[in-house]
Design an enzyme around this catalytic site. Structure first.
Site, PDB file in Angstrom:
ATOM      1  N   GLU A   6     -10.748 -73.294  55.780  1.00  7.56           N
ATOM      2  CA  GLU A   6      -9.719 -73.636  56.760  1.00  7.56           C
ATOM      3  C   GLU A   6      -9.731 -75.130  57.076  1.00  7.56           C
ATOM      4  OE1 GLU A   6      -9.838 -70.822  59.994  1.00  7.56           O
ATOM      5  OE2 GLU A   6      -8.817 -72.160  61.373  1.00  7.56           O
ATOM      6  N   SER A  10     -15.797 -66.310  64.882  1.00  9.52           N
ATOM      7  CA  SER A  10     -15.911 -67.706  64.492  1.00  9.52           C
ATOM      8  C   SER A  10     -17.239 -68.227  65.046  1.00  9.52           C
ATOM      9  CB  SER A  10     -14.724 -68.482  65.084  1.00  9.52           C
ATOM     10  OG  SER A  10     -14.859 -69.854  64.848  1.00  9.52           O
ATOM     11  N   LYS A  28      -1.651 -69.588  65.406  1.00  8.05           N
ATOM     12  CA  LYS A  28      -2.032 -69.565  66.816  1.00  8.05           C
ATOM     13  C   LYS A  28      -0.736 -69.817  67.575  1.00  8.05           C
ATOM     14  CE  LYS A  28      -6.608 -71.614  66.025  1.00  8.05           C
ATOM     15  NZ  LYS A  28      -7.429 -72.841  66.133  1.00  8.05           N
ATOM     16  N   LYS A  49     -18.275 -72.553  61.002  1.00 12.68           N
ATOM     17  CA  LYS A  49     -17.789 -73.922  61.196  1.00 12.68           C
ATOM     18  C   LYS A  49     -18.667 -74.850  60.371  1.00 12.68           C
ATOM     19  CE  LYS A  49     -14.528 -73.313  64.326  1.00 12.68           C
ATOM     20  NZ  LYS A  49     -13.138 -73.759  64.131  1.00 12.68           N
ATOM     21  N   ASP A  72      -4.551 -74.579  59.546  1.00 13.62           N
ATOM     22  CA  ASP A  72      -4.549 -74.283  60.979  1.00 13.62           C
ATOM     23  C   ASP A  72      -3.825 -75.452  61.669  1.00 13.62           C
ATOM     24  OD1 ASP A  72      -5.221 -74.030  63.688  1.00 13.62           O
ATOM     25  OD2 ASP A  72      -7.366 -73.795  63.401  1.00 13.62           O
ATOM     26  N   ASP A  98     -14.612 -73.162  58.184  1.00 13.84           N
ATOM     27  CA  ASP A  98     -13.564 -73.925  58.882  1.00 13.84           C
ATOM     28  C   ASP A  98     -14.125 -75.308  59.198  1.00 13.84           C
ATOM     29  OD1 ASP A  98     -11.546 -74.961  60.465  1.00 13.84           O
ATOM     30  OD2 ASP A  98     -11.572 -73.340  61.958  1.00 13.84           O
ATOM     31  N   LYS A 124     -16.497 -66.392  60.142  1.00  8.11           N
ATOM     32  CA  LYS A 124     -16.065 -67.775  59.892  1.00  8.11           C
ATOM     33  C   LYS A 124     -17.166 -68.710  60.330  1.00  8.11           C
ATOM     34  CE  LYS A 124     -12.574 -70.269  62.393  1.00  8.11           C
ATOM     35  NZ  LYS A 124     -11.130 -70.351  62.725  1.00  8.11           N
ATOM     36  N   GLY A 138      -7.850 -68.143  67.122  1.00  5.87           N
ATOM     37  CA  GLY A 138      -8.182 -68.109  68.547  1.00  5.87           C
ATOM     38  C   GLY A 138      -8.511 -69.495  69.051  1.00  5.87           C
TER      39      GLY A 138
HETATM   40  O1  OSB Z   1     -10.217 -74.153  64.513  1.00  2.00           O
HETATM   41  O2  OSB Z   1      -9.926 -72.112  64.942  1.00  2.00           O
HETATM   42  C1  OSB Z   1     -10.357 -73.204  65.276  1.00  2.00           C
HETATM   43  C2  OSB Z   1     -12.274 -72.927  68.584  1.00  2.00           C
HETATM   44  C3  OSB Z   1     -12.015 -74.168  69.119  1.00  2.00           C
HETATM   45  C4  OSB Z   1     -11.242 -75.050  68.415  1.00  2.00           C
HETATM   46  C5  OSB Z   1     -10.745 -74.729  67.165  1.00  2.00           C
HETATM   47  C6  OSB Z   1     -10.989 -73.483  66.620  1.00  2.00           C
HETATM   48  C7  OSB Z   1     -11.796 -72.574  67.332  1.00  2.00           C
HETATM   49  C8  OSB Z   1     -12.192 -71.266  66.839  1.00  2.00           C
HETATM   50  C9  OSB Z   1     -12.497 -70.204  67.876  1.00  2.00           C
HETATM   51  O3  OSB Z   1     -12.396 -71.031  65.667  1.00  2.00           O
HETATM   52  C10 OSB Z   1     -11.871 -68.892  67.613  1.00  2.00           C
HETATM   53  C11 OSB Z   1     -12.062 -67.959  68.788  1.00  2.00           C
HETATM   54  O4  OSB Z   1     -11.279 -68.031  69.768  1.00  2.00           O
HETATM   55  O5  OSB Z   1     -12.996 -67.172  68.736  1.00  2.00           O
HETATM   56 MG    MG Z   2      -9.394 -73.660  62.701  1.00  2.28          MG
END
Ligand code: OSB
Ligand code: MG
Length: 373
Positions: A216, A137, A265, A165, A241, A191, A163, A293
């Site tokens: 996402e 991510s 999660k 952001k 999510d 995401d 992924k 995660g």
């Molecule tokens: O939306 O999945 C998410 C990290 C912080 C808050 C929200 C998210 C995330 C990640 C990190 O996408 C995933 C990871 O642990 O590598």
């Molecule tokens: Mg997410």
């Protein structure tokens, strides 16, 4: 299984680089860890995945600490449970929310149960895989070029899913740049962590041309109805999510057509029993799931890897190796990934499958309290 002692501790673990999502940034990770001991001396560690602030869900490190000491611990300490599946129901009666601290205690009880039974956690949960495909991510960068550079590295490292952001102002242009640089076969997704509304439907629909695996959680963190409206207008599957906080919400997603994929999660849904229920329901309804995660330490990561070994986890998880996040993790061996993007499920010993480095944790601890039955 009967819990005799529950210790809470907060550690500080600096991320190698700040991680930016649409709703906030994490740099110096505050982490709440639990140490559990049962009446026969079996022990286990678990992690509460809440952040410092309520930027992802209403839970935070401090509200979780309060919830565990005031309301959760008194319901589990000294009480006999035949099976860890009985724990979440005992925490739900007349007790709303606080899913992350509930999950931390519940998952810790599964770890203790695995230790007692002498089986790897992954097998106690019903996992069947020995290796799990891994994704990365990538946080929001200042420029499309900076993101392209990160994505190139990730592909070269072998990640099976990348992924990105996104947020308004850092979306179509950024994702297009990555698609052009990495080529049509690169496994990309986006995401948004709730950064959009239905008024942005036109902008989100432009992502359809970029052949993403999924988008996402584009809309509000607790929404299903508007996601259903959006999904009707998008070709790209929506993955939920934040909105999936229980089996009931996963059912609602399917009923409403609010999304086609679920990011599970365990910390977000109240632990492993709820995760297994969502997994089983999703398999029945042909909904792919994958394990998300929360920038966990190696302890939380062990829980995620164990869960992701279940057969319905058919898409790569956000299960990056320790070195992506930390100069040094709190477990040995650290989590690693093979050149072809796979993480190995540790099946050679009971419980978490990794050794918790208590000396390292002691060095990082900023507060600790011990609760007893
Ligand atoms: O939306 O999945 C998410 C990290 C912080 C808050 C929200 C998210 C995330 C990640 C990190 O996408 C995933 C990871 O642990 O590598
Ligand atoms: Mg997410």
């Amino acid at each position: 299984i009967r819990l005799e002692e529950l210790a809470l501790r907060e550690i500080r673990l600096p991320l190698k680089e700040p991680f930016r999502i649409s709703s906030g940034v994490v740099s110096d990770r505050r982490i709440l860890l639990l140490e559990l001991r049962d009446d026969e001396g079996a022990t286990g560690w678990s992690e509460c995945v809440a952040f410092d602030t309520p930027m992802y869900s209403p839970d935070t490190i401090d509200t979780s600490w309060l919830a565990i000491t005031e309301w959760i611990a008194p319901r589990v300490l000294g009480r006999s449970f035949g099976d860890p599946r009985e724990i979440l129901p005992a925490l739900e009666r007349d007790f709303r929310g606080h899913l992350m601290p509930k999950a931390a205690v519940e998952m810790g009880m599964w770890v203790v149960a695995a230790e007692r039974a002498g089986v790897p956690l992954a097998r106690l949960l019903g996992g069947t895989r020995t290796h799990i495909a891994t994704g990365i991510s990538l946080g929001i960068e200042r420029t499309p070029d900076a993101l392209v550079e990160k994505a190139r590295q990730a592909l070269a490292q072998g990640y099976r899913k990348i992924k990105l952001k996104i947020q308004p102002g850092a979306d179509v242009e950024y994702v297009t740049a990555v698609r052009e640089a990495l080529g049509p076969d690169a496994p990309l997704m986006a995401d948004a962590n709730n950064a959009y509304t239905l008024a942005d439907t036109h902008q989100l629909a432009r992502l359809d041309a970029l052949d993403l695996l999924m988008i996402e959680q584009p809309l509000a963190w607790d929404d299903l109805v508007q996601h259903a409206e959006l999904q009707r207008r998008l070709r790209t599957p929506i993955c939920l999510d934040e909105s999936i906080t229980s089996l009931d919400r996963a059912r609602d997603m399917v009923t409403l057509g609010a999304g086609r994929i679920v990011n599970i999660k365990p910390g977000r849904v109240g632990g492993f029993a709820a995760s297994l229920a969502i997994h089983d329901f999703s398999v029945q309804h042909s909904v792919p799931v994958w394990c998300g995660g929360m920038l966990e330490s190696g302890i939380g990561r062990a829980c995620n890897v164990a869960l992701a070994s279940l057969p319905g986890f058919t898409k790569p998880g956000d299960l990056s190796p320790s070195a992506r996040y930390w100069a040094r993790d709190v477990v040995t061996p650290e989590w690693t990934m093979s050149d072809d993007g796979m993480v190995t499920v540790p099946l050679d010993r009971p419980g978490l499958g990794v050794t918790v480095d208590v000396d390292r944790i002691d060095d990082l601890t900023v507060r600790r309290t011990v609760l007893r039955a």
